[in-house]
Design a protein around this motif. Structure first.
Motif, PDB file in Angstrom:
ATOM      1  N   ALA A 113      -6.811   4.321   6.168  1.00 44.17           N
ATOM      2  CA  ALA A 113      -5.920   4.167   7.327  1.00 44.17           C
ATOM      3  C   ALA A 113      -4.509   4.468   6.848  1.00 44.17           C
ATOM      4  N   ARG A 114      -3.841   5.397   7.518  1.00 43.48           N
ATOM      5  CA  ARG A 114      -2.508   5.851   7.095  1.00 43.48           C
ATOM      6  C   ARG A 114      -1.557   5.833   8.288  1.00 43.48           C
ATOM      7  N   TRP A 115      -0.353   5.342   8.042  1.00 42.49           N
ATOM      8  CA  TRP A 115       0.685   5.331   9.073  1.00 42.49           C
ATOM      9  C   TRP A 115       1.910   6.054   8.529  1.00 42.49           C
ATOM     10  N   ILE A 116       2.299   7.131   9.204  1.00 43.08           N
ATOM     11  CA  ILE A 116       3.495   7.891   8.854  1.00 43.08           C
ATOM     12  C   ILE A 116       4.522   7.686   9.957  1.00 43.08           C
ATOM     13  N   HIS A 117       5.702   7.197   9.576  1.00 42.08           N
ATOM     14  CA  HIS A 117       6.695   6.795  10.572  1.00 42.08           C
ATOM     15  C   HIS A 117       8.057   7.399  10.229  1.00 42.08           C
ATOM     16  N   PRO A 118       8.653   8.203  11.130  1.00 43.70           N
ATOM     17  CA  PRO A 118       9.998   8.744  10.863  1.00 43.70           C
ATOM     18  C   PRO A 118      11.049   7.641  10.935  1.00 43.70           C
ATOM     19  N   VAL A 119      11.994   7.673   9.998  1.00 42.63           N
ATOM     20  CA  VAL A 119      13.042   6.645   9.968  1.00 42.63           C
ATOM     21  C   VAL A 119      14.415   7.222  10.284  1.00 42.63           C
ATOM     22  N   ARG A 120      14.629   8.487  10.015  1.00 44.84           N
ATOM     23  CA  ARG A 120      15.863   9.184  10.379  1.00 44.84           C
ATOM     24  C   ARG A 120      15.579  10.676  10.252  1.00 44.84           C
ATOM     25  N   GLU A 121      16.559  11.507  10.546  1.00 47.06           N
ATOM     26  CA  GLU A 121      16.334  12.945  10.528  1.00 47.06           C
ATOM     27  C   GLU A 121      15.835  13.398   9.162  1.00 47.06           C
ATOM     28  N   HIS A 122      14.688  14.062   9.154  1.00 44.22           N
ATOM     29  CA  HIS A 122      14.036  14.638   7.973  1.00 44.22           C
ATOM     30  C   HIS A 122      13.367  13.594   7.066  1.00 44.22           C
ATOM     31  N   TRP A 123      13.562  12.306   7.305  1.00 51.51           N
ATOM     32  CA  TRP A 123      13.010  11.278   6.434  1.00 51.51           C
ATOM     33  C   TRP A 123      11.895  10.517   7.151  1.00 51.51           C
ATOM     34  N   TYR A 124      10.925  10.018   6.377  1.00 44.43           N
ATOM     35  CA  TYR A 124       9.833   9.228   6.948  1.00 44.43           C
ATOM     36  C   TYR A 124       9.277   8.281   5.883  1.00 44.43           C
ATOM     37  N   THR A 125       8.527   7.274   6.333  1.00 44.37           N
ATOM     38  CA  THR A 125       7.812   6.375   5.437  1.00 44.37           C
ATOM     39  C   THR A 125       6.312   6.599   5.588  1.00 44.37           C
ATOM     40  N   HIS A 126       5.583   6.300   4.538  1.00 47.24           N
ATOM     41  CA  HIS A 126       4.139   6.528   4.503  1.00 47.24           C
ATOM     42  C   HIS A 126       3.483   5.275   3.925  1.00 47.24           C
ATOM     43  N   LEU A 127       2.605   4.657   4.697  1.00 44.66           N
ATOM     44  CA  LEU A 127       1.855   3.489   4.254  1.00 44.66           C
ATOM     45  C   LEU A 127       0.373   3.751   4.483  1.00 44.66           C
ATOM     46  N   SER A 128      -0.455   3.516   3.450  1.00 40.18           N
ATOM     47  CA  SER A 128      -1.888   3.725   3.614  1.00 40.18           C
ATOM     48  C   SER A 128      -2.674   2.712   2.795  1.00 40.18           C
ATOM     49  N   VAL A 129      -3.893   2.423   3.278  1.00 34.98           N
ATOM     50  CA  VAL A 129      -4.850   1.553   2.597  1.00 34.98           C
ATOM     51  C   VAL A 129      -6.186   2.272   2.589  1.00 34.98           C
ATOM     52  N   GLU A 130      -6.861   2.309   1.430  1.00 28.05           N
ATOM     53  CA  GLU A 130      -8.107   3.067   1.312  1.00 28.05           C
ATOM     54  C   GLU A 130      -9.132   2.296   0.482  1.00 28.05           C
ATOM     55  N   PRO A 131     -10.041   1.538   1.122  1.00 28.25           N
ATOM     56  CA  PRO A 131     -11.136   0.904   0.391  1.00 28.25           C
ATOM     57  C   PRO A 131     -12.260   1.909   0.118  1.00 28.25           C
ATOM     58  N   MET A 132     -13.017   1.656  -0.966  1.00 28.54           N
ATOM     59  CA  MET A 132     -14.089   2.566  -1.369  1.00 28.54           C
ATOM     60  C   MET A 132     -15.311   1.764  -1.819  1.00 28.54           C
ATOM     61  N   ALA A 133     -16.468   2.378  -1.677  1.00 28.49           N
ATOM     62  CA  ALA A 133     -17.714   1.785  -2.155  1.00 28.49           C
ATOM     63  C   ALA A 133     -18.522   2.869  -2.850  1.00 28.49           C
ATOM     64  N   VAL A 134     -19.262   2.494  -3.882  1.00 27.04           N
ATOM     65  CA  VAL A 134     -20.073   3.440  -4.627  1.00 27.04           C
ATOM     66  C   VAL A 134     -21.549   3.118  -4.390  1.00 27.04           C
ATOM     67  N   LEU A 135     -22.347   4.162  -4.174  1.00 29.62           N
ATOM     68  CA  LEU A 135     -23.786   4.038  -3.992  1.00 29.62           C
ATOM     69  C   LEU A 135     -24.466   4.808  -5.115  1.00 29.62           C
ATOM     70  N   SER A 136     -25.278   4.137  -5.913  1.00 24.05           N
ATOM     71  CA  SER A 136     -25.973   4.793  -7.015  1.00 24.05           C
ATOM     72  C   SER A 136     -27.342   4.161  -7.193  1.00 24.05           C
ATOM     73  N   ALA A 137     -28.140   4.761  -8.076  1.00 23.06           N
ATOM     74  CA  ALA A 137     -29.475   4.221  -8.331  1.00 23.06           C
ATOM     75  C   ALA A 137     -29.401   2.845  -8.977  1.00 23.06           C
ATOM     76  N   ALA A 138     -28.336   2.597  -9.753  1.00 21.10           N
ATOM     77  CA  ALA A 138     -28.211   1.319 -10.450  1.00 21.10           C
ATOM     78  C   ALA A 138     -27.785   0.202  -9.505  1.00 21.10           C
ATOM     79  N   SER A 139     -26.766   0.474  -8.655  1.00 22.91           N
ATOM     80  CA  SER A 139     -26.271  -0.555  -7.745  1.00 22.91           C
ATOM     81  C   SER A 139     -25.397   0.084  -6.680  1.00 22.91           C
ATOM     82  N   SER A 140     -25.119  -0.687  -5.645  1.00 24.94           N
ATOM     83  CA  SER A 140     -24.217  -0.261  -4.573  1.00 24.94           C
ATOM     84  C   SER A 140     -23.231  -1.398  -4.323  1.00 24.94           C
ATOM     85  N   HIS A 141     -21.932  -1.087  -4.390  1.00 28.11           N
ATOM     86  CA  HIS A 141     -20.952  -2.154  -4.276  1.00 28.11           C
ATOM     87  C   HIS A 141     -19.576  -1.585  -3.977  1.00 28.11           C
TER      88      HIS A 141
END
Length: 262
Positions: free
Chosen positions: A175-203
């Motif tokens: 999930a990413r939020w890009i927000h302009p704060v003034r001319e030519h400038w912006y802020t970027h906030l993101s959160v990215e959870p991940m999970a791995v699936l394999s023969a040994a385990s999934s978590h």
């Protein structure tokens, strides 16, 4: 977001009776160059290159350029289904990974091939935009090698079987939020959870939280500088141990695209 934080708290609070846990911090430096070629229609083509370096793995070293960490070349083919929805495919990505190192240990190294389909949904949010991105990474890593000398790009001097017996899948939702704060400038906030699936385990094995400030240098060129916190859970089944790792990254991002004629 509240549900996600609750889930993460529960994961961190779980601990096996006979399990050994440790927490480690490391300073790193990440760069990403992203070039996009737009055709003027619904298709576009993209190439991104990532390069990362790392400090000693002791939590005290702040020299983020001391050791290599990772290098990636990844092409993309994109199709804009509608204004908010885009489908993408990275048909083959090449990854070079260096293991955790310090002055007393040799460098470990392995290669990896990844195939990645992706769905991205972009919607307006206040004056900016909210992006939801879903990836499935199909990964074929080589065996881990211990190098006796510094790595030479594209020639490690060893025979590597990239399509090894190991194969796993990583699911990523961002999930990413890009927000302009003034001319030519912006802020970027993101959160990215991940999970791995394999023969040994999934978590659940990783989360990335990113906060940056960006500037549009030109209409087709922008630059970002930010802080990325990479939280990862590394398991060692043979020793019944877990490592909760926090990588604190200074992140530099450059984005360039062509300006197609309509």
């Amino acid at each position: 977001m509240i549900r996600y934080l609750f889930f993460l708290t529960c994961v961190l609070s779980l601990k096996g009776w006979a399990q050994t846990d440790q927490v480690r911090h490391r300073a790193v430096f990440w760069t990403e160059l992203n070039y996009v070629y737009k055709t003027g229609g619904k298709w576009s083509f993209q190439l991104d290159h990532q390069y990362r370096r790392q400090a000693d793995d002791n939590g005290r070293d702040l020299n983020v350029f001391r050791h290599p960490l990772l290098q990636v070349f990844r092409p993309w083919v994109n199709y804009q289904i509608s204004r908010p929805v885009r489908l993408s495919l990275s048909p083959i990505g090449l990854w070079w990974n260096w293991g955790k190192t310090n002055q007393y240990q040799p460098i470990t190294f392995f290669q990896e091939i990844r195939v990645i389909p992706q769905l991205q949904i972009t919607t307006p949010l206040k004056k900016g935009e909210f992006v939801q991105r879903f990836r499935v990474e199909m990964r074929w890593p080589s065996q881990i090698d211990t190098l006796t000398k510094s790595y030479i790009f594209l020639s490690d001097g060893e025979s590597q079987e990239v399509l090894a017996d190991r194969f796993d899948v990583r699911l990523r939702a961002m999930a990413r939020w890009i927000h302009p704060v003034r001319e030519h400038w912006y802020t970027h906030l993101s959160v990215e959870p991940m999970a791995v699936l394999s023969a040994a385990s999934s978590h659940f094995d990783q989360n990335r939280t990113y906060l940056a400030v960006g500037r549009h240098l030109q209409k087709n060129l922008r630059l970002e500088l930010g802080y990325l916190n990479q939280f990862a859970i590394q398991r060692t089944p043979a020793q019944n141990a877990r490592t909760f790792r926090f990588n604190h990254a200074l992140h530099l991002f450059l984005y360039l695209e062509n300006r197609p004629k309509h």
